[in-house]
Scaffold this motif. Structure first.
Motif, PDB file in Angstrom:
ATOM      1  N   PRO A  12      32.472   0.661 -19.480  1.00  0.00           N
ATOM      2  CA  PRO A  12      33.341   1.849 -19.563  1.00  0.00           C
ATOM      3  C   PRO A  12      34.486   1.823 -18.552  1.00  0.00           C
ATOM      4  CG  PRO A  12      31.044   2.497 -19.663  1.00  0.00           C
ATOM      5  CD  PRO A  12      31.062   1.024 -19.361  1.00  0.00           C
ATOM      6  N   ASN A  13      34.224   1.308 -17.359  1.00  0.00           N
ATOM      7  CA  ASN A  13      35.268   1.209 -16.342  1.00  0.00           C
ATOM      8  C   ASN A  13      36.381   0.253 -16.789  1.00  0.00           C
ATOM      9  OD1 ASN A  13      36.481   1.775 -13.858  1.00  0.00           O
ATOM     10  ND2 ASN A  13      35.562  -0.033 -12.924  1.00  0.00           N
ATOM     11  N   MET A  14      36.000  -0.824 -17.444  1.00  0.00           N
ATOM     12  CA  MET A  14      36.981  -1.789 -17.943  1.00  0.00           C
ATOM     13  C   MET A  14      37.867  -1.134 -19.007  1.00  0.00           C
ATOM     14  SD  MET A  14      36.395  -5.434 -19.858  1.00  0.00           S
ATOM     15  CE  MET A  14      35.580  -6.172 -18.463  1.00  0.00           C
ATOM     16  N   ILE A  15      37.283  -0.320 -19.869  1.00  0.00           N
ATOM     17  CA  ILE A  15      38.043   0.365 -20.915  1.00  0.00           C
ATOM     18  C   ILE A  15      39.076   1.299 -20.293  1.00  0.00           C
ATOM     19  CG2 ILE A  15      37.890   2.016 -22.837  1.00  0.00           C
ATOM     20  CD1 ILE A  15      36.841  -0.742 -23.552  1.00  0.00           C
ATOM     21  N   ILE A  16      38.684   2.013 -19.239  1.00  0.00           N
ATOM     22  CA  ILE A  16      39.607   2.916 -18.550  1.00  0.00           C
ATOM     23  C   ILE A  16      40.772   2.128 -17.956  1.00  0.00           C
ATOM     24  CG2 ILE A  16      39.846   4.467 -16.553  1.00  0.00           C
ATOM     25  CD1 ILE A  16      36.895   5.309 -17.134  1.00  0.00           C
ATOM     26  N   GLN A  17      40.464   1.008 -17.314  1.00  0.00           N
ATOM     27  CA  GLN A  17      41.519   0.190 -16.701  1.00  0.00           C
ATOM     28  C   GLN A  17      42.440  -0.421 -17.750  1.00  0.00           C
ATOM     29  OE1 GLN A  17      39.322  -2.574 -14.275  1.00  0.00           O
ATOM     30  NE2 GLN A  17      39.236  -1.162 -12.547  1.00  0.00           N
ATOM     31  N   ILE A  18      41.875  -0.859 -18.873  1.00  0.00           N
ATOM     32  CA  ILE A  18      42.696  -1.425 -19.954  1.00  0.00           C
ATOM     33  C   ILE A  18      43.611  -0.355 -20.526  1.00  0.00           C
ATOM     34  CG2 ILE A  18      42.579  -2.311 -22.326  1.00  0.00           C
ATOM     35  CD1 ILE A  18      40.187  -4.021 -21.425  1.00  0.00           C
ATOM     36  N   ALA A  19      43.095   0.855 -20.719  1.00  0.00           N
ATOM     37  CA  ALA A  19      43.915   1.951 -21.244  1.00  0.00           C
ATOM     38  C   ALA A  19      45.073   2.273 -20.291  1.00  0.00           C
ATOM     39  CB  ALA A  19      43.054   3.186 -21.484  1.00  0.00           C
ATOM     40  N   GLU A  20      44.805   2.254 -18.986  1.00  0.00           N
ATOM     41  CA  GLU A  20      45.860   2.500 -17.999  1.00  0.00           C
ATOM     42  C   GLU A  20      46.898   1.374 -18.014  1.00  0.00           C
ATOM     43  OE1 GLU A  20      43.746   3.003 -14.343  1.00  0.00           O
ATOM     44  OE2 GLU A  20      43.129   5.056 -14.835  1.00  0.00           O
ATOM     45  N   ALA A  21      46.437   0.134 -18.143  1.00  0.00           N
ATOM     46  CA  ALA A  21      47.364  -1.006 -18.194  1.00  0.00           C
ATOM     47  C   ALA A  21      48.221  -0.953 -19.458  1.00  0.00           C
ATOM     48  CB  ALA A  21      46.592  -2.315 -18.136  1.00  0.00           C
ATOM     49  N   LEU A  22      47.628  -0.541 -20.569  1.00  0.00           N
ATOM     50  CA  LEU A  22      48.388  -0.417 -21.805  1.00  0.00           C
ATOM     51  C   LEU A  22      49.449   0.678 -21.700  1.00  0.00           C
ATOM     52  CD1 LEU A  22      45.533  -0.874 -24.399  1.00  0.00           C
ATOM     53  CD2 LEU A  22      47.598  -2.265 -24.269  1.00  0.00           C
ATOM     54  N   GLU A  23      49.137   1.754 -21.005  1.00  0.00           N
ATOM     55  CA  GLU A  23      50.117   2.816 -20.811  1.00  0.00           C
ATOM     56  C   GLU A  23      51.298   2.311 -19.982  1.00  0.00           C
ATOM     57  OE1 GLU A  23      52.224   6.214 -20.936  1.00  0.00           O
ATOM     58  OE2 GLU A  23      50.457   5.776 -22.150  1.00  0.00           O
ATOM     59  N   ALA A  24      51.029   1.451 -19.008  1.00  0.00           N
ATOM     60  CA  ALA A  24      52.079   0.937 -18.136  1.00  0.00           C
ATOM     61  C   ALA A  24      52.862  -0.208 -18.778  1.00  0.00           C
ATOM     62  CB  ALA A  24      51.473   0.467 -16.824  1.00  0.00           C
ATOM     63  N   ARG A  25      52.188  -1.072 -19.556  1.00  0.00           N
ATOM     64  CA  ARG A  25      52.824  -2.287 -20.055  1.00  0.00           C
ATOM     65  C   ARG A  25      53.026  -2.340 -21.567  1.00  0.00           C
ATOM     66  NH1 ARG A  25      50.726  -7.294 -16.572  1.00  0.00           N
ATOM     67  NH2 ARG A  25      50.396  -6.253 -14.610  1.00  0.00           N
ATOM     68  N   LEU A  72      46.528  -7.111 -27.206  1.00  0.00           N
ATOM     69  CA  LEU A  72      46.440  -5.693 -27.543  1.00  0.00           C
ATOM     70  C   LEU A  72      47.784  -5.011 -27.339  1.00  0.00           C
ATOM     71  CD1 LEU A  72      43.133  -4.861 -25.646  1.00  0.00           C
ATOM     72  CD2 LEU A  72      43.388  -5.090 -28.110  1.00  0.00           C
ATOM     73  N   TYR A  73      48.061  -4.025 -28.201  1.00  0.00           N
ATOM     74  CA  TYR A  73      49.299  -3.239 -28.100  1.00  0.00           C
ATOM     75  C   TYR A  73      48.974  -1.766 -28.266  1.00  0.00           C
ATOM     76  CZ  TYR A  73      53.641  -0.965 -29.453  1.00  0.00           C
ATOM     77  OH  TYR A  73      54.707  -0.108 -29.531  1.00  0.00           O
ATOM     78  N   LYS A  74      49.599  -0.956 -27.429  1.00  0.00           N
ATOM     79  CA  LYS A  74      49.520   0.498 -27.588  1.00  0.00           C
ATOM     80  C   LYS A  74      50.833   1.079 -27.098  1.00  0.00           C
ATOM     81  CE  LYS A  74      46.879   4.612 -26.486  1.00  0.00           C
ATOM     82  NZ  LYS A  74      45.782   5.169 -25.697  1.00  0.00           N
ATOM     83  N   GLU A  75      51.461   1.879 -27.935  1.00  0.00           N
ATOM     84  CA  GLU A  75      52.735   2.486 -27.564  1.00  0.00           C
ATOM     85  C   GLU A  75      52.543   3.443 -26.393  1.00  0.00           C
ATOM     86  OE1 GLU A  75      56.059   5.386 -29.565  1.00  0.00           O
ATOM     87  OE2 GLU A  75      54.932   4.029 -30.857  1.00  0.00           O
ATOM     88  N   SER A  76      53.371   3.300 -25.383  1.00  0.00           N
ATOM     89  CA  SER A  76      53.287   4.133 -24.191  1.00  0.00           C
ATOM     90  C   SER A  76      53.894   5.503 -24.460  1.00  0.00           C
ATOM     91  CB  SER A  76      54.024   3.461 -23.036  1.00  0.00           C
ATOM     92  OG  SER A  76      54.014   4.284 -21.901  1.00  0.00           O
ATOM     93  N   LYS A  77      53.296   6.528 -23.869  1.00  0.00           N
ATOM     94  CA  LYS A  77      53.822   7.881 -24.031  1.00  0.00           C
ATOM     95  C   LYS A  77      54.987   8.130 -23.085  1.00  0.00           C
ATOM     96  CE  LYS A  77      49.407   9.674 -25.502  1.00  0.00           C
ATOM     97  NZ  LYS A  77      48.096   9.615 -24.924  1.00  0.00           N
TER      98      LYS A  77
END
Length: 96
Positions: free
Chosen positions: A30-43, A83-88
């Motif tokens: 779960p901690n890895m998922i949180i960090q990946i989500a934060e990295a996707l928001e930034a990058r 992985l790709y996620k559009e940043s807000k």
């Protein structure tokens, strides 16, 4: 859902990136998922490496990470996931 031209564009942009996360023997935490989500928001676009000692199949790891982080799975190539996620807040990549 990404179209094929969009995936092709993202694969081209991800070519020069280096993996910033590694999934090992512990699998996806779960901690890895949180960090990946934060990295996707930034990058917006990241690579994740799956180590040889990971006991979970790479396709399952990719699906787990993408579904839990809300990201789009661009490609699984070898033992690397793109992985790709559009940043807000910090939108950098404009998809075709």
């Amino acid at each position: 859902m990404l179209t094929n031209p969009q995936k092709r564009f993202l694969r081209k942009n991800a070519h020069s990136l280096h993996p910033i996360f590694q999934v090992g023997k512990g699998g996806v935490t779960p901690n890895m998922i949180i960090q990946i989500a934060e990295a996707l928001e930034a990058r917006e676009l990241i690579k994740v490496s799956i180590l040889q000692n990971c006991e979970v199949p790479k396709e399952e790891v990719a699906e787990t990470i993408s579904s839990r982080s809300g990201a789009e799975l661009v490609q699984v190539i070898g033992r690397t996931i793109i992985l790709y996620k559009e940043s807000k807040n910090k939108k950098q990549i404009v998809l075709p």
